[in-house]
Design a protein around this motif. Sequence first.
Motif, PDB file in Angstrom:
ATOM      1  N   THR A  22       0.828  -1.211   0.000  1.00 34.17           N
ATOM      2  CA  THR A  22       0.000   0.000   0.000  1.00 34.17           C
ATOM      3  C   THR A  22       0.858   1.255   0.000  1.00 34.17           C
ATOM      4  OG1 THR A  22      -1.875  -1.053   1.112  1.00 34.17           O
ATOM      5  CG2 THR A  22      -1.704   1.325   1.314  1.00 34.17           C
ATOM      6  N   SER A  26       1.309   3.932  -3.058  1.00 32.77           N
ATOM      7  CA  SER A  26       0.946   5.324  -2.783  1.00 32.77           C
ATOM      8  C   SER A  26       2.107   6.273  -3.052  1.00 32.77           C
ATOM      9  CB  SER A  26       0.484   5.465  -1.326  1.00 32.77           C
ATOM     10  OG  SER A  26      -0.620   4.630  -1.069  1.00 32.77           O
ATOM     11  N   ILE A 163      -3.546   6.654  -0.270  1.00 37.22           N
ATOM     12  CA  ILE A 163      -3.398   5.497   0.622  1.00 37.22           C
ATOM     13  C   ILE A 163      -4.740   4.782   0.769  1.00 37.22           C
ATOM     14  CG2 ILE A 163      -3.051   4.827   3.032  1.00 37.22           C
ATOM     15  CD1 ILE A 163      -0.769   6.820   3.175  1.00 37.22           C
ATOM     16  N   SER A 166      -5.992   3.347  -2.760  1.00 31.06           N
ATOM     17  CA  SER A 166      -5.223   2.214  -3.277  1.00 31.06           C
ATOM     18  C   SER A 166      -5.883   0.885  -2.950  1.00 31.06           C
ATOM     19  CB  SER A 166      -3.797   2.239  -2.711  1.00 31.06           C
ATOM     20  OG  SER A 166      -3.811   2.023  -1.309  1.00 31.06           O
ATOM     21  N   SER A 167      -6.837   0.908  -2.004  1.00 26.35           N
ATOM     22  CA  SER A 167      -7.554  -0.327  -1.657  1.00 26.35           C
ATOM     23  C   SER A 167      -8.302  -0.890  -2.860  1.00 26.35           C
ATOM     24  CB  SER A 167      -8.529  -0.061  -0.510  1.00 26.35           C
ATOM     25  OG  SER A 167      -9.508   0.888  -0.890  1.00 26.35           O
ATOM     26  N   SER A 170      -7.090  -3.967  -4.986  1.00 28.68           N
ATOM     27  CA  SER A 170      -7.321  -5.360  -4.591  1.00 28.68           C
ATOM     28  C   SER A 170      -8.253  -6.070  -5.562  1.00 28.68           C
ATOM     29  CB  SER A 170      -7.915  -5.416  -3.174  1.00 28.68           C
ATOM     30  OG  SER A 170      -9.206  -4.817  -3.140  1.00 28.68           O
ATOM     31  N   GLU A 176      -2.173  -5.634  -1.735  1.00 27.83           N
ATOM     32  CA  GLU A 176      -2.076  -4.519  -0.790  1.00 27.83           C
ATOM     33  C   GLU A 176      -2.932  -4.845   0.443  1.00 27.83           C
ATOM     34  OE1 GLU A 176      -5.211  -2.368  -0.670  1.00 27.83           O
ATOM     35  OE2 GLU A 176      -5.694  -4.292  -1.550  1.00 27.83           O
ATOM     36  N   LEU A 177      -3.153  -3.872   1.286  1.00 17.92           N
ATOM     37  CA  LEU A 177      -3.746  -4.136   2.596  1.00 17.92           C
ATOM     38  C   LEU A 177      -5.158  -4.726   2.507  1.00 17.92           C
ATOM     39  CD1 LEU A 177      -3.559  -4.033   5.634  1.00 17.92           C
ATOM     40  CD2 LEU A 177      -4.121  -1.583   5.552  1.00 17.92           C
ATOM     41  N   TYR A 202      -5.037   1.195   8.235  1.00 17.89           N
ATOM     42  CA  TYR A 202      -5.276   2.376   7.395  1.00 17.89           C
ATOM     43  C   TYR A 202      -5.288   3.639   8.257  1.00 17.89           C
ATOM     44  CZ  TYR A 202      -6.418  -0.012   3.009  1.00 17.89           C
ATOM     45  OH  TYR A 202      -6.361  -0.736   1.841  1.00 17.89           O
TER      46      TYR A 202
END
Length: 226
Positions: A22, A26, A163, A166-167, A170, A176-177, A202
């Motif tokens: 992540t 970013s 940040i 960016s999810s 997935s 990523e997270l 997050y």
Amino acid sequence: MNLDFSFVPEYIPYYLEGVKYTLVISLITVIFGAIFGSVLFFMKTSNFHIWRIKPLKIIAVVYIEIIRGTPMLLQILIMYAGSKMFFGIDLSPFTSAIIAIALNSAAYVSEIVRAGIEAVDKGQMEAARSLGMRKSTAMVLIVIPQAIKNILPAIGNEFVAIIKESSMASIIGVNELMFAAKVVVGSTYRGLEPYIVAAGFYFIMTFTLGRIISLIERRMKRSDSR
């Protein structure tokens, strides 16, 4: 309702790996977004014309409006699926996400750059021109250095936004997270707790970065008052 977080010690490496991706996504996208966003701004303000048509301005305006008028999720999917179809390039999910998010960020950064430059007193440019400087020279040596103080905090806020956004990567399998949280959900059969843990990560990232940005802003204001 009983929440069970006993899985966290076992799966913490998955989350940390997701945090790493992540932050990498970013950081790369905000750098390239800032560069391309600045290019878009100068294209939009360019006086280059063919007859009465300003092609650079038209391209920049159309691009910005399209990007700002469509969802980032859709842009990521188009980049991932369309790169092979239209350009014959088989991009990895990670590369596709970086390019799509950077191109999205650039449209917003161009407006940040515009606002930062317009915040500089117009008298600065007029004074430079009266001394015989060309407009481009005055922009580089006089206006832009002053505008950076206005732009940097906003770029930092864009970093915070990326940040979170960016999810969406997935959806195409980028590790990523959020993707890590989905993996944990599938492994533990817990439908809520893994996402709560991801939300905590997050929050830690965005809260920490937000405090850093606030510190930078205070230092800049302090230097201006001297």
